[in-house]
Design a protein around this motif. Sequence first.
Motif, mmCIF file in Angstrom:
data_model
loop_
_atom_site.group_PDB
_atom_site.id
_atom_site.type_symbol
_atom_site.label_atom_id
_atom_site.label_comp_id
_atom_site.label_asym_id
_atom_site.label_seq_id
_atom_site.Cartn_x
_atom_site.Cartn_y
_atom_site.Cartn_z
ATOM 1 N N ARG A 207 0.803 -1.220 0.000
ATOM 2 C CA ARG A 207 0.000 0.000 0.000
ATOM 3 C C ARG A 207 0.841 1.278 0.000
ATOM 4 O O ARG A 207 0.285 2.351 -0.226
ATOM 5 N N SER A 208 2.117 1.190 0.254
ATOM 6 C CA SER A 208 2.949 2.382 0.348
ATOM 7 C C SER A 208 3.364 2.851 -1.049
ATOM 8 O O SER A 208 3.938 2.082 -1.831
ATOM 9 N N VAL A 209 3.059 4.111 -1.359
ATOM 10 C CA VAL A 209 3.437 4.675 -2.658
ATOM 11 C C VAL A 209 4.952 4.841 -2.743
ATOM 12 O O VAL A 209 5.563 4.621 -3.796
ATOM 13 N N ARG A 210 5.571 5.187 -1.644
ATOM 14 C CA ARG A 210 7.025 5.393 -1.644
ATOM 15 C C ARG A 210 7.767 4.090 -1.913
ATOM 16 O O ARG A 210 8.727 4.066 -2.694
ATOM 17 N N LEU A 211 7.330 2.995 -1.296
ATOM 18 C CA LEU A 211 7.991 1.713 -1.530
ATOM 19 C C LEU A 211 7.680 1.177 -2.921
ATOM 20 O O LEU A 211 8.510 0.481 -3.521
ATOM 21 N N ARG A 212 6.501 1.477 -3.429
ATOM 22 C CA ARG A 212 6.145 1.017 -4.779
ATOM 23 C C ARG A 212 7.080 1.621 -5.835
ATOM 24 O O ARG A 212 7.354 0.999 -6.856
ATOM 25 N N GLN A 213 7.532 2.818 -5.601
ATOM 26 C CA GLN A 213 8.430 3.443 -6.558
ATOM 27 C C GLN A 213 9.802 2.773 -6.584
ATOM 28 O O GLN A 213 10.595 3.034 -7.487
ATOM 29 N N ARG A 214 10.091 1.926 -5.611
ATOM 30 C CA ARG A 214 11.365 1.212 -5.573
ATOM 31 C C ARG A 214 11.223 -0.263 -5.933
ATOM 32 O O ARG A 214 12.187 -0.872 -6.394
ATOM 33 N N THR A 215 10.031 -0.829 -5.723
ATOM 34 C CA THR A 215 9.842 -2.260 -5.962
ATOM 35 C C THR A 215 9.084 -2.568 -7.239
ATOM 36 O O THR A 215 9.059 -3.725 -7.668
ATOM 37 N N GLY A 216 8.455 -1.564 -7.879
ATOM 38 C CA GLY A 216 7.775 -1.807 -9.139
ATOM 39 C C GLY A 216 6.316 -2.167 -8.962
ATOM 40 O O GLY A 216 5.825 -2.406 -7.855
ATOM 41 N N THR A 217 5.605 -2.222 -10.092
ATOM 42 C CA THR A 217 4.179 -2.544 -10.104
ATOM 43 C C THR A 217 3.844 -3.666 -11.074
ATOM 44 O O THR A 217 2.688 -4.084 -11.139
ATOM 45 N N VAL A 218 4.825 -4.154 -11.832
ATOM 46 C CA VAL A 218 4.607 -5.202 -12.831
ATOM 47 C C VAL A 218 5.610 -6.313 -12.578
ATOM 48 O O VAL A 218 6.788 -6.050 -12.279
ATOM 49 N N ALA A 219 5.168 -7.554 -12.702
ATOM 50 C CA ALA A 219 6.043 -8.718 -12.534
ATOM 51 C C ALA A 219 5.991 -9.562 -13.797
ATOM 52 O O ALA A 219 4.906 -9.840 -14.323
ATOM 53 N N VAL A 220 7.158 -9.965 -14.268
ATOM 54 C CA VAL A 220 7.277 -10.866 -15.414
ATOM 55 C C VAL A 220 8.065 -12.085 -14.947
ATOM 56 O O VAL A 220 9.245 -11.979 -14.620
ATOM 57 N N THR A 221 7.407 -13.221 -14.884
ATOM 58 C CA THR A 221 8.025 -14.458 -14.415
ATOM 59 C C THR A 221 7.963 -15.509 -15.507
ATOM 60 O O THR A 221 7.092 -15.467 -16.384
ATOM 61 N N THR A 222 8.866 -16.457 -15.450
ATOM 62 C CA THR A 222 8.923 -17.549 -16.427
ATOM 63 C C THR A 222 8.695 -18.870 -15.705
ATOM 64 O O THR A 222 9.101 -19.048 -14.559
ATOM 65 N N THR A 223 8.043 -19.793 -16.407
ATOM 66 C CA THR A 223 7.810 -21.118 -15.850
ATOM 67 C C THR A 223 8.990 -22.049 -16.047
ATOM 68 O O THR A 223 9.086 -23.067 -15.369
ATOM 69 N N GLY A 224 9.886 -21.715 -16.991
ATOM 70 C CA GLY A 224 11.013 -22.600 -17.265
ATOM 71 C C GLY A 224 10.647 -23.835 -18.053
ATOM 72 O O GLY A 224 11.466 -24.765 -18.169
ATOM 73 N N MET A 225 9.451 -23.879 -18.634
ATOM 74 C CA MET A 225 9.011 -25.052 -19.395
ATOM 75 C C MET A 225 9.514 -24.929 -20.827
ATOM 76 O O MET A 225 9.226 -23.953 -21.524
ATOM 77 N N ARG A 226 10.288 -25.914 -21.270
ATOM 78 C CA ARG A 226 10.848 -25.926 -22.618
ATOM 79 C C ARG A 226 10.621 -27.293 -23.254
ATOM 80 O O ARG A 226 10.737 -28.326 -22.592
ATOM 81 N N ASN A 227 10.294 -27.250 -24.547
ATOM 82 C CA ASN A 227 10.106 -28.469 -25.323
ATOM 83 C C ASN A 227 9.065 -29.392 -24.677
ATOM 84 O O ASN A 227 9.237 -30.609 -24.608
#
Length: 302
Positions: free
Chosen positions: A174-194
């Motif tokens: 909920r902190s706007v100040r911490l959000r500016q340091r930790t981001g608002t979008v996450a991009v993760t990978t499952t590591g699934m190949r072939n």
Amino acid sequence: MRSEGTTTAKTATRIRGVEIHPLPADRRLAIGAARTGHRRTPLHYLVTADVTTARRIMAMSPDTFSLTAFIAVSVARAAAEHPTVHAYRDWRGRLVTHHHVDVMVPVQTQTEPGHRIVPHVVTDADLGDVVEVSTQLLSTNDSPAYGIERLCDRLPGLTRVPGLLRAMYTVQDRSVRLRQRTGTVAVTTTGMRNVGETFGIAMPALMPLQVTVGSVCSAPHRTSNIIEQHEILNLTLTFDHYVVEETEAAAFATRLCDTIEHAEALQAHIAKKRPSQPPVPAPAPEPAPEPETTSPIPRPAQ
């Protein structure tokens, strides 16, 4: 039919029992983040994007590209055009939107105890270059952790205090100040190949917008009466349904697929490297023609 002697021999060589180990600190952090995300109502979109053009540019370019970095920059570019998809609520329930897009990418690093997942924040990812972001993700071994993870690295005993991680993650959520340091979008990978066509469903966590990268599979595609094999990327988009409506989520998903399929982030990198053409000199003005001189007509004498 098995003989009795063979069964007895196999049983004798195995020592039955269990081992009990403490839960790793990084898993405690993941549990704390997941418990904080339970207050959200997830909205999942399963989409596919054609990455044939992007993979071809990566293979032909002498630079080092990362598919995760390309997806992170593409997601940031689409989120910058639709800022509501990564908005969140503050302590007073107000809606907070950012003019910038910071993307958090979990990266596996090598530490003294072993492999560990460290969240790396790509600041201003919507304006970033794919090669620069790829270099950041590949060199994350030397970069420190952010936020609560960095504090728990200094004081590992904090992860064992009941309820403390959940309170800390609630403040970060909920902190706007911490959000500016930790981001608002996450991009993760499952590591699934072939493994064929595979999607990953992420549980709601700290980030208002989560993009889970699944597998890349080959599928037939018809182009100008010719059937070709194209590379299809499977993505899972997770929104906060309390903030994002279905129409906004659909518009973002459409723009993201268009950004990935046209490889806009890679095209911008190529255009930046292309040498600028020297200005064409303007043609010299032609000299103005000299006025014709005419002798005066003599008047007749009176």
